[in-house]
Design a protein around this motif. Structure first.
Motif, mmCIF file in Angstrom:
data_model
loop_
_atom_site.group_PDB
_atom_site.id
_atom_site.type_symbol
_atom_site.label_atom_id
_atom_site.label_comp_id
_atom_site.label_asym_id
_atom_site.label_seq_id
_atom_site.Cartn_x
_atom_site.Cartn_y
_atom_site.Cartn_z
ATOM 1 N N GLN A 311 -18.438 -43.729 -26.798
ATOM 2 C CA GLN A 311 -18.190 -42.532 -25.992
ATOM 3 C C GLN A 311 -17.503 -41.475 -26.853
ATOM 4 O O GLN A 311 -16.471 -41.749 -27.462
ATOM 5 N N VAL A 312 -18.084 -40.273 -26.891
ATOM 6 C CA VAL A 312 -17.525 -39.162 -27.655
ATOM 7 C C VAL A 312 -17.310 -37.989 -26.709
ATOM 8 O O VAL A 312 -18.251 -37.544 -26.038
ATOM 9 N N ARG A 313 -16.084 -37.505 -26.671
ATOM 10 C CA ARG A 313 -15.768 -36.355 -25.824
ATOM 11 C C ARG A 313 -14.865 -35.405 -26.597
ATOM 12 O O ARG A 313 -13.840 -35.817 -27.142
ATOM 13 N N VAL A 314 -15.262 -34.147 -26.642
ATOM 14 C CA VAL A 314 -14.471 -33.088 -27.260
ATOM 15 C C VAL A 314 -14.307 -31.989 -26.220
ATOM 16 O O VAL A 314 -15.290 -31.406 -25.766
ATOM 17 N N ALA A 315 -13.077 -31.717 -25.816
ATOM 18 C CA ALA A 315 -12.824 -30.747 -24.751
ATOM 19 C C ALA A 315 -11.659 -29.867 -25.141
ATOM 20 O O ALA A 315 -10.678 -30.335 -25.722
ATOM 21 N N ASP A 316 -11.773 -28.590 -24.805
ATOM 22 C CA ASP A 316 -10.667 -27.659 -25.060
ATOM 23 C C ASP A 316 -9.914 -27.428 -23.765
ATOM 24 O O ASP A 316 -10.471 -26.941 -22.781
ATOM 25 N N GLY A 317 -8.635 -27.807 -23.771
ATOM 26 C CA GLY A 317 -7.783 -27.589 -22.622
ATOM 27 C C GLY A 317 -7.108 -26.240 -22.698
ATOM 28 O O GLY A 317 -7.434 -25.392 -23.548
ATOM 29 N N PRO A 318 -6.125 -26.035 -21.851
ATOM 30 C CA PRO A 318 -5.428 -24.737 -21.865
ATOM 31 C C PRO A 318 -4.616 -24.497 -23.137
ATOM 32 O O PRO A 318 -4.406 -23.346 -23.507
ATOM 33 N N ALA A 319 -4.169 -25.557 -23.797
ATOM 34 C CA ALA A 319 -3.314 -25.355 -24.970
ATOM 35 C C ALA A 319 -3.733 -26.186 -26.174
ATOM 36 O O ALA A 319 -3.180 -25.988 -27.260
#
Length: 378
Positions: A311-319
């Motif tokens: 499983q590969v996940r790259v996510a940009d959060g608020p900070a």
């Protein structure tokens, strides 16, 4: 002359205890020549206090207790002389290298059978030799065995320390190599940013008279690129290394190429589930490092993982930018040299992020990196 250190408590305790025991026994049995016997026992016992420092000398002198029949008491009348000789024999085997104490043990045998042979005018039988030889040589053999065990333990300890030092050298070399690689990549990013600034500034100069609004927008883009370039320069100053490689004008990798990277691992037989949302428009240095982190995690999964979906996940959060790669572990766990994780750690540290990695408890291995986003992205 070096100053001699006083004997330790453990060096004192046993010989003094044997001297006291010999005194009590002699006073209880009261053999003929009791006074000289006590003096000889104490002399041998006190000498054994220095059995670690002057082993051969004091070990040999301790055999004087075997000559007690010359001053009165028979050896069979007292037990303490045997204990003193046993401590001397053990010390000769334990503290002398090789078998250098063996001649002294032979001398002890001669001392035991000397007085009876002189007085009775007959030689001891083979059964007497075997019996007394076993009693005298057993402590010596135990001392030799203990010394051999300790020597082997010391060699193994030294080898273990050498292996730890060598492993640390390899780790330091890996850190240096990874920092050099990051420095070269940041060079690329910086060169690309400066090149873009030059082109945009030239365009703004052409537009300042004909289209002031468009020129102002271009100048704002130049300012944004310049701030990013300053941030990359600050990181680069901590990592710069000499390199003979030629610098390109644009980085060759980033999260935009993540699907291409995943396809390559799929062709190698790795089952990869990539989350559909991939953040784009990140600062070049951050974008490149995020790509390298995922690349290293997939490499580890291919080399050391078990069959199953990664499983590969790259996510940009608020900070911050979150990178999560989770894969099944093999029979021996996800084990390797650890140098790849050293590189990932260096990349995360460059951006002041956090890294967590290890087994999850359900047969899987998780690598989770958090990279802070610049103010402009928040």
């Amino acid at each position: 002359m070096p100053r001699l250190s006083p004997p330790s408590l453990r060096d004192l305790a046993l010989p003094l205890g044997l001297g006291a025991l010999a005194t009590v026994e002699a006073l209880s049995v009261r053999p003929e020549g009791m006074g000289p016997a006590i003096a000889v026992a104490w002399g041998a016992s006190l000498g054994l206090i220095f059995r670690r420092r002057w082993t051969l000398v004091v070990g040999t002198l301790a055999g004087a207790v075997l000559l007690l029949p010359y001053v009165g008491p028979e050896l069979s009348d007292l037990t303490s002389p045997a204990l003193i000789v046993w401590l001397a024999g053990f010390s000769l085997g334990r503290h002398l290298p090789d078998l250098r104490g063996l001649p002294v043990m032979v001398l002890f045998l001669v001392a035991v059978f000397g007085p009876p042979a002189v007085d009775a005018g007959e030689l001891p039988g083979i059964d007497d030799l075997l019996w007394v030889g076993t009693l005298l040589l057993s402590p010596y053999a135990v001392g030799v065995a203990v010394r051999s065990f300790d020597d082997r333990h010391d060699r193994l300890t030294e080898r273990a320390e050498q292996l730890v030092a060598a492993q640390e050298d390899v780790r330091q070399q890996a850190v240096a190599a990874e920092r050099a690689r990051i420095a070269r990549e940041l060079h690329d990013v910086l060169a690309h940013s400066v090149s873009a600034m030059v082109v945009q500034a030239s365009a703004a100069e052409d537009l300042v008279r004909t289209d002031p609004d468009r020129a102002a927008q271009v100048l704002r883009e130049v300012s944004s690129v310049g701030r990013n370039a300053l941030a990359e320069t600050g990181r680069l100053l901590h990592l710069i290394r000499d390199s003979d490689d030629e610098l390109g004008l644009a980085p060759g990798a980033g999260l935009a190429r993540l699907p291409e990277l995943v396809d390559g691992f799929r062709r190698s037989g790795l089952q990869v589930d990539l989350a559909p949302h991939i953040p784009l428009g990140l600062p070049p240095g951050l974008d490149l490092s995020a790509y390298r982190i995922v690349q290293e995690a997939l490499t580890n999964a291919l080399r050391h993982g078990a069959d199953g979906t990664v499983q590969v996940r790259v996510a940009d959060g608020p900070a911050a930018l979150d990178i999560c790669v989770e894969n099944p572990t093999g029979p021996g766990g996800t084990a390797g040299s650890g140098l790849g994780l050293v590189g990932v750690t260096e990349r995360v540290a460059v951006f002041g992020g956090q890294l967590e990695h290890g087994p999850t408890g359900d047969g899987r291995y998780l690598l989770h990196a958090t990279l802070p986003l610049p103010e402009a992205r928040r």
